[in-house]
Motif scaffolding. Structure first.
Motif, PDB file in Angstrom:
ATOM      1  N   LEU A 141     -42.767 -16.666 -27.811  1.00  0.00           N
ATOM      2  CA  LEU A 141     -44.111 -15.909 -28.543  1.00  0.00           C
ATOM      3  C   LEU A 141     -44.848 -15.352 -27.452  1.00  0.00           C
ATOM      4  O   LEU A 141     -44.993 -15.973 -26.371  1.00  0.00           O
ATOM      5  N   SER A 142     -45.401 -14.492 -27.962  1.00  0.00           N
ATOM      6  CA  SER A 142     -46.426 -13.608 -27.313  1.00  0.00           C
ATOM      7  C   SER A 142     -47.213 -12.887 -28.256  1.00  0.00           C
ATOM      8  O   SER A 142     -46.849 -12.639 -29.224  1.00  0.00           O
ATOM      9  N   VAL A 143     -48.252 -12.579 -27.826  1.00  0.00           N
ATOM     10  CA  VAL A 143     -49.160 -11.545 -28.698  1.00  0.00           C
ATOM     11  C   VAL A 143     -49.589 -10.474 -27.978  1.00  0.00           C
ATOM     12  O   VAL A 143     -49.917 -10.268 -26.965  1.00  0.00           O
ATOM     13  N   THR A 144     -48.973  -9.352 -28.801  1.00  0.00           N
ATOM     14  CA  THR A 144     -48.968  -7.978 -28.220  1.00  0.00           C
ATOM     15  C   THR A 144     -50.356  -7.254 -28.304  1.00  0.00           C
ATOM     16  O   THR A 144     -51.168  -7.932 -28.707  1.00  0.00           O
ATOM     17  N   ARG A 197     -38.493 -14.207 -21.266  1.00  0.00           N
ATOM     18  CA  ARG A 197     -39.713 -14.358 -21.951  1.00  0.00           C
ATOM     19  C   ARG A 197     -40.855 -13.184 -21.506  1.00  0.00           C
ATOM     20  O   ARG A 197     -40.620 -12.299 -20.348  1.00  0.00           O
ATOM     21  N   VAL A 198     -41.603 -12.779 -22.316  1.00  0.00           N
ATOM     22  CA  VAL A 198     -42.429 -11.566 -22.068  1.00  0.00           C
ATOM     23  C   VAL A 198     -44.018 -12.194 -21.936  1.00  0.00           C
ATOM     24  O   VAL A 198     -44.515 -12.672 -22.937  1.00  0.00           O
ATOM     25  N   THR A 199     -44.589 -11.607 -21.075  1.00  0.00           N
ATOM     26  CA  THR A 199     -46.136 -11.832 -20.765  1.00  0.00           C
ATOM     27  C   THR A 199     -46.716 -10.365 -20.887  1.00  0.00           C
ATOM     28  O   THR A 199     -46.532  -9.593 -19.847  1.00  0.00           O
ATOM     29  N   TRP A 200     -48.038 -10.343 -21.574  1.00  0.00           N
ATOM     30  CA  TRP A 200     -48.558  -9.053 -21.612  1.00  0.00           C
ATOM     31  C   TRP A 200     -49.869  -9.103 -20.622  1.00  0.00           C
ATOM     32  O   TRP A 200     -50.455 -10.042 -20.633  1.00  0.00           O
ATOM     33  N   HIS A 201     -50.193  -7.906 -19.935  1.00  0.00           N
ATOM     34  CA  HIS A 201     -51.219  -7.691 -19.121  1.00  0.00           C
ATOM     35  C   HIS A 201     -51.546  -6.204 -19.044  1.00  0.00           C
ATOM     36  O   HIS A 201     -50.845  -5.351 -18.863  1.00  0.00           O
ATOM     37  N   LYS A 202     -53.018  -6.235 -19.533  1.00  0.00           N
ATOM     38  CA  LYS A 202     -53.503  -4.841 -19.682  1.00  0.00           C
ATOM     39  C   LYS A 202     -52.651  -3.853 -20.188  1.00  0.00           C
ATOM     40  O   LYS A 202     -52.398  -2.573 -19.996  1.00  0.00           O
ATOM     41  N   GLY A 203     -52.262  -4.083 -21.510  1.00  0.00           N
ATOM     42  CA  GLY A 203     -51.459  -3.208 -22.298  1.00  0.00           C
ATOM     43  C   GLY A 203     -50.176  -3.192 -22.084  1.00  0.00           C
ATOM     44  O   GLY A 203     -49.401  -2.468 -22.904  1.00  0.00           O
ATOM     45  N   VAL A 204     -49.595  -3.784 -20.991  1.00  0.00           N
ATOM     46  CA  VAL A 204     -47.860  -3.774 -20.389  1.00  0.00           C
ATOM     47  C   VAL A 204     -47.529  -5.275 -20.696  1.00  0.00           C
ATOM     48  O   VAL A 204     -47.894  -6.159 -20.158  1.00  0.00           O
ATOM     49  N   ARG A 233     -34.222  -9.597 -12.619  1.00  0.00           N
ATOM     50  CA  ARG A 233     -34.698  -8.240 -12.549  1.00  0.00           C
ATOM     51  C   ARG A 233     -35.938  -8.019 -13.218  1.00  0.00           C
ATOM     52  O   ARG A 233     -35.996  -8.338 -14.646  1.00  0.00           O
ATOM     53  N   LEU A 234     -37.301  -7.544 -12.878  1.00  0.00           N
ATOM     54  CA  LEU A 234     -38.435  -7.393 -13.602  1.00  0.00           C
ATOM     55  C   LEU A 234     -38.268  -6.092 -14.341  1.00  0.00           C
ATOM     56  O   LEU A 234     -37.993  -5.110 -13.871  1.00  0.00           O
ATOM     57  N   VAL A 235     -38.599  -6.344 -15.556  1.00  0.00           N
ATOM     58  CA  VAL A 235     -38.839  -5.196 -16.456  1.00  0.00           C
ATOM     59  C   VAL A 235     -40.095  -5.002 -17.173  1.00  0.00           C
ATOM     60  O   VAL A 235     -40.809  -5.921 -17.127  1.00  0.00           O
ATOM     61  N   SER A 236     -40.593  -3.802 -17.637  1.00  0.00           N
ATOM     62  CA  SER A 236     -41.679  -3.673 -18.446  1.00  0.00           C
ATOM     63  C   SER A 236     -41.443  -2.999 -19.818  1.00  0.00           C
ATOM     64  O   SER A 236     -40.780  -2.179 -19.822  1.00  0.00           O
ATOM     65  N   THR A 237     -42.544  -3.253 -20.525  1.00  0.00           N
ATOM     66  CA  THR A 237     -42.580  -2.453 -21.802  1.00  0.00           C
ATOM     67  C   THR A 237     -43.874  -2.249 -22.275  1.00  0.00           C
ATOM     68  O   THR A 237     -44.904  -2.776 -22.032  1.00  0.00           O
ATOM     69  N   GLU A 285     -28.194 -17.980  -7.870  1.00  0.00           N
ATOM     70  CA  GLU A 285     -27.904 -17.928  -9.326  1.00  0.00           C
ATOM     71  C   GLU A 285     -29.106 -18.138  -9.975  1.00  0.00           C
ATOM     72  O   GLU A 285     -29.404 -18.929 -10.713  1.00  0.00           O
ATOM     73  N   PRO A 286     -30.435 -17.502  -9.706  1.00  0.00           N
ATOM     74  CA  PRO A 286     -31.547 -17.376 -10.273  1.00  0.00           C
ATOM     75  C   PRO A 286     -31.360 -16.951 -12.001  1.00  0.00           C
ATOM     76  O   PRO A 286     -30.594 -16.177 -12.355  1.00  0.00           O
ATOM     77  N   ASN A 287     -32.141 -17.385 -12.909  1.00  0.00           N
ATOM     78  CA  ASN A 287     -31.878 -17.197 -14.010  1.00  0.00           C
ATOM     79  C   ASN A 287     -33.349 -17.323 -14.849  1.00  0.00           C
ATOM     80  O   ASN A 287     -34.094 -16.283 -15.121  1.00  0.00           O
ATOM     81  N   GLU A 288     -33.607 -18.225 -15.373  1.00  0.00           N
ATOM     82  CA  GLU A 288     -34.878 -18.662 -16.338  1.00  0.00           C
ATOM     83  C   GLU A 288     -36.193 -18.325 -15.595  1.00  0.00           C
ATOM     84  O   GLU A 288     -36.084 -18.834 -14.508  1.00  0.00           O
ATOM     85  N   VAL A 289     -36.945 -17.333 -16.170  1.00  0.00           N
ATOM     86  CA  VAL A 289     -38.169 -17.075 -15.239  1.00  0.00           C
ATOM     87  C   VAL A 289     -39.328 -16.994 -16.181  1.00  0.00           C
ATOM     88  O   VAL A 289     -39.437 -16.443 -17.255  1.00  0.00           O
ATOM     89  N   SER A 290     -40.387 -17.551 -15.775  1.00  0.00           N
ATOM     90  CA  SER A 290     -41.847 -17.513 -16.670  1.00  0.00           C
ATOM     91  C   SER A 290     -42.695 -16.781 -15.553  1.00  0.00           C
ATOM     92  O   SER A 290     -42.793 -16.973 -14.549  1.00  0.00           O
ATOM     93  N   LEU A 291     -43.464 -15.545 -16.258  1.00  0.00           N
ATOM     94  CA  LEU A 291     -44.066 -14.864 -15.482  1.00  0.00           C
ATOM     95  C   LEU A 291     -45.554 -14.982 -16.078  1.00  0.00           C
ATOM     96  O   LEU A 291     -45.892 -15.242 -17.249  1.00  0.00           O
ATOM     97  N   ARG A 292     -46.511 -15.099 -15.153  1.00  0.00           N
ATOM     98  CA  ARG A 292     -48.116 -15.293 -15.538  1.00  0.00           C
ATOM     99  C   ARG A 292     -48.978 -14.612 -14.661  1.00  0.00           C
ATOM    100  O   ARG A 292     -48.446 -13.896 -13.622  1.00  0.00           O
ATOM    101  N   PHE A 293     -50.088 -14.284 -15.171  1.00  0.00           N
ATOM    102  CA  PHE A 293     -51.044 -13.378 -14.200  1.00  0.00           C
ATOM    103  C   PHE A 293     -52.214 -14.172 -13.766  1.00  0.00           C
ATOM    104  O   PHE A 293     -52.772 -14.891 -14.724  1.00  0.00           O
TER     105      PHE A 293
END
Length: 330
Positions: free
Chosen positions: A88-91, A148-155, A171-175, A192-200
């Protein structure tokens, strides 16, 4: 539940705050996350009859009531597709975004995976339909997993990996819309890296907590500043399954993850830092198939969802902790 936390040091003064079982309607209830949107607290998880394969997974969404009880809000399913690992994330538009993987099997072998998104608009009572995510064609495969998707400054930022044996690279991606993702950079991580949590962090740096299933299997923790193409990583002193990450009000980074020990798996909480140190805080009541926690900081409270098989059936649990009390165990 008459459960208590197993602590690294002194006793944690929980009072009457104990883990509450909130998801037990399926034979296997797992892979959790939590978020607050529009003033409502949501928890999401997968319902099936096993960790993998078996019956196709469905995504259950719960919402907390005024009396702190939990009620079903939605059950999301797609015929002949195994829906997995909801996040879950909040856009920036205030929508609650549910991201999950949709796995397609032939003779019990994975042949294709789609990443799917459903949106809950503010004050709405139902999610919109599942929509297929589009990954940058420069890195796209048939088995991409957007974790997982983490939002920061509209991205929104997430990490893509391939859920097949021997795959390498994350691979880091943005939306900007939650549906179309552009390649930003590739993490310089082997094993073999796989599950990643991103935070700011409070100063705007992006941090990444990475699971590894190869080489020495130790997790990695690192950071980068915009445009997030130059990363610095440190190896942590332990393996982490289903890792999640949150920054506490005092600036500390708290990780929740599956801890591997000779006497079995547990879901654990620990402080980590960018020097590669780890300080164990607590082991939650857990065992067997367990982990994939959701984390949410609200003022002086830490809200945690996780799943565990320590009571026989694999169920989902919720815990509300006072942060100061948790940190007092150091």
């Amino acid at each position: 539940l008459s459960l208590a936390l197993s602590l690294a040091s002194s006793a944690l003064p929980l009072g009457d705050l104990e883990p509450v079982c909130i998801g037990d309607t399926a034979p296997h209830n797992a892979f959790t996350d939590i978020a607050r949107a529009g003033g409502r607290l949501f928890c999401v998880y997968r319902e099936s009859d096993s960790h993998a394969l078996g019956s196709d997974g469905k995504i259950r969404v719960l919402v907390q009531q005024r009396d702190s009880s939990w009620e079903s809000f939605a059950l999301i399913e797609e015929p002949s597709v195994d829906l997995r690992d909801p996040k879950l994330s909040v856009t920036p538009r205030g929508e609650l975004m549910l991201l999950c993987g949709g796995s397609h099997y032939v003779d019990r072998e994975l042949v294709k995976r789609r990443n799917l998104v459903a949106l809950l608009k503010p004050r709405a009572d139902t999610f919109g339909p599942l929509q297929v995510v589009e990954i940058d064609e420069a890195i796209r495969t048939k088995v991409d997993w957007l974790w997982r998707v983490t939002w920061h400054k509209g991205v929104g930022y997430g990490v893509v990996y391939q859920a097949i044996p021997g795959a390498s690279g994350v691979r880091l991606v943005s939306t900007r819309d939650g549906l179309h993702y552009d390649h930003v950079s590739t993490f310089p991580i082997t094993g073999e890296p796989n599950e990643v949590s991103l935070r700011f962090g409070k100063k705007g740096q992006m941090t990444a907590l990475i699971r590894r299933d190869g080489e020495d299997m130790a997790a990695y923790f690192g950071s980068a500043r915009a445009p997030y193409t130059e990363w610095s990583f440190k190896e942590l002193p332990e393996q982490m399954g289903g890792p999640n990450l949150v920054q506490l009000p005092g600036g500390e980074w708290l990780a929740a993850y599956r801890r591997y020990r000779p006497n079995g798996q547990r879901t654990a909480l620990a402080l980590i830092d960018l020097n590669g140190s780890l300080q164990q805080l607590a082991v939650l009541p857990s065992g067997g198939d367990t982990s994939y926690p959701g984390l949410l900081v609200e003022k002086d409270r830490l809200l945690i969802s996780y799943y565990s098989g320590h009571e026989g059936q694999t169920n989902v649990y919720f815990l509300d902790l006072e942060i100061e009390a948790l940190l007092s165990t150091r």
